[in-house]
Design a protein around this motif. Structure first.
Motif, PDB file in Angstrom:
ATOM      1  N   GLU A 141       5.921   8.965  11.010  1.00  0.00           N
ATOM      2  CA  GLU A 141       4.642   8.242  10.946  1.00  0.00           C
ATOM      3  C   GLU A 141       4.468   7.482   9.632  1.00  0.00           C
ATOM      4  O   GLU A 141       3.436   6.839   9.415  1.00  0.00           O
ATOM      5  N   GLY A 142       5.461   7.571   8.727  1.00  0.00           N
ATOM      6  CA  GLY A 142       5.415   6.792   7.498  1.00  0.00           C
ATOM      7  C   GLY A 142       4.791   7.495   6.309  1.00  0.00           C
ATOM      8  O   GLY A 142       4.452   6.840   5.309  1.00  0.00           O
ATOM      9  N   TYR A 143       4.643   8.817   6.366  1.00  0.00           N
ATOM     10  CA  TYR A 143       4.031   9.573   5.272  1.00  0.00           C
ATOM     11  C   TYR A 143       5.082   9.966   4.228  1.00  0.00           C
ATOM     12  O   TYR A 143       6.278  10.039   4.512  1.00  0.00           O
ATOM     13  N   HIS A 144       4.595  10.244   3.033  1.00  0.00           N
ATOM     14  CA  HIS A 144       5.402  10.923   2.022  1.00  0.00           C
ATOM     15  C   HIS A 144       5.137  12.417   2.190  1.00  0.00           C
ATOM     16  O   HIS A 144       4.001  12.873   2.023  1.00  0.00           O
ATOM     17  N   VAL A 145       6.169  13.162   2.533  1.00  0.00           N
ATOM     18  CA  VAL A 145       6.018  14.573   2.870  1.00  0.00           C
ATOM     19  C   VAL A 145       6.449  15.451   1.700  1.00  0.00           C
ATOM     20  O   VAL A 145       7.574  15.346   1.199  1.00  0.00           O
ATOM     21  N   ILE A 146       5.535  16.311   1.259  1.00  0.00           N
ATOM     22  CA  ILE A 146       5.829  17.324   0.246  1.00  0.00           C
ATOM     23  C   ILE A 146       5.929  18.650   0.989  1.00  0.00           C
ATOM     24  O   ILE A 146       4.938  19.163   1.524  1.00  0.00           O
ATOM     25  N   MET A 162       0.854  -1.202   0.000  1.00  0.00           N
ATOM     26  CA  MET A 162       0.000   0.000   0.000  1.00  0.00           C
ATOM     27  C   MET A 162       0.881   1.240   0.000  1.00  0.00           C
ATOM     28  O   MET A 162       1.784   1.367   0.837  1.00  0.00           O
ATOM     29  N   PRO A 163       0.674   2.170  -0.959  1.00  0.00           N
ATOM     30  CA  PRO A 163       1.535   3.356  -1.017  1.00  0.00           C
ATOM     31  C   PRO A 163       1.340   4.237   0.208  1.00  0.00           C
ATOM     32  O   PRO A 163       0.278   4.267   0.815  1.00  0.00           O
TER      33      PRO A 163
END
Length: 327
Positions: free
Chosen positions: A26-31, A1-2
């Motif tokens: 927390e495992g997010y992709h941060v922009i 899961m992305p």
């Protein structure tokens, strides 16, 4: 899961950079997005090597384009210290109004949940103490602080309008005085100003007679409150801050004791519209989010002082170009 994707504006600032750290953990992709008008890349350079982090040098007051889906938006782009917003008043108003509008439009287009960073400044010089979220405030719209106070009040209004009219999932945090590593020493706010003066061997400057109060929350506690609010189902404003109130005179004494400095406290006239009292009622945060601050002021001050002492001497030897109201 992305990984879920989150846009954080004002990401190179004090609070924005700590939020980047939290969401990476927390495992997010941060922009991350920041025009660096008051932010500093040093606050986030440790994240550049990570594949789940990307940074854009951009002014959100113009437009915002993000390719692909977005799950969340945190809008923290804004000058936050009196020295900054008195120096760049138009940009302060624009990021609170146009920047918020652009973020809300993006949230609507992406079907993302958005949290906007409001502040205790919406209460102005309060006539109600402590301040609850139901208090409407006592703000001078044409005073020197009005560019910041009213920008945040507009931010809340347009955010609620997008919630009620467009059905956008919105959250509003009202941030009270926060401190910790990565603050700018010379931004005019009480804590970094006091520590900077102590490190330079200068007398500590207190405005007025020092009886005005503030309530200081350590940054890790604040970030946890923001995270919990974003993940909650509550759309109305929530105070996040530490209700442990202290006068600025007593706070200056605490800093002197911590630093071991032998300098004195000097007093200058109180700036226009400087709030006399500031303490959050955090009943809603406790009941809705299960949140309250955990780090007491003694521990938080020590961590912050150790951070400032670790900086190169040229960092804390700089003096502010102008010295004005304490936020």
């Amino acid at each position: 899961m992305p990984a879920k994707r989150i846009l954080i504006t004002g990401a190179a600032g004090f609070l924005g950079s700590h939020l980047c750290d939290r969401f990476i953990r927390e495992g997010y992709h941060v922009i991350a997005m920041d025009n660096l008008i008051t932010g500093d890349l040093k606050n986030i350079e440790h994240l550049f090597k990570l594949p789940e982090f990307e940074f854009y040098n951009h002014d959100v007051s113009t437009y915002i384009h993000i390719a692909g889906h977005l799950d969340y938006i945190l809008h923290f782009a804004s000058p936050a210290s009196p020295i900054d917003y008195l120096k760049i008043p138009i940009q302060t108003l624009k990021v609170g109004a146009l920047g918020t509008h652009n973020c809300l439009g993006l949230a609507k287009a992406k079907q993302a949940r958005i949290l906007v960073a409001s502040t205790s400044e919406v209460y102005g010089d309060p006539l109600v103490h402590p301040q609850t979220e139901e208090y409407w405030g006592n703000v001078n719209p044409v005073g020197p602080r009005g560019v910041y106070d009213e920008a945040k009040r507009f931010m809340e209004s347009i955010t609620r309008a997008y919630y009620t009219f467009h059905g956008v999932e919105t959250r509003i945090v009202r941030i009270f005085n926060t401190y910790g590593p990565r603050m700018r020493l010379n931004d005019g706010r009480a804590l970094p100003a006091f520590i900077g003066q102590a490190l330079r061997g200068e007398d500590l400057t207190v405005f007025g007679d020092g009886s005005q109060t503030r309530s200081f929350c350590y940054v890790d506690d604040l970030v946890d409150g923001i995270y919990r609010l974003l993940m909650s189902d509550y759309s109305m404003p929530v105070n996040i801050g530490n209700p442990n109130e202290i006068s600025l005179k007593d706070f200056a004494e605490e800093v002197l004791k911590l630093t071991g400095s032998s300098v004195k406290i000097t007093y200058k006239p109180l700036p226009v519209d400087d709030p006399k009292q500031r303490r959050p009622d955090i009943t809603k945060a406790r009941e809705i989010l299960g949140w309250e601050p955990k780090i007491d002021r003694a521990e938080g001050l020590k961590r912050t002082y150790d951070y400032f002492r670790s900086l190169p001497e040229e960092e804390w030897s700089k003096q502010p170009k102008e010295f004005t109201a304490k936020k």
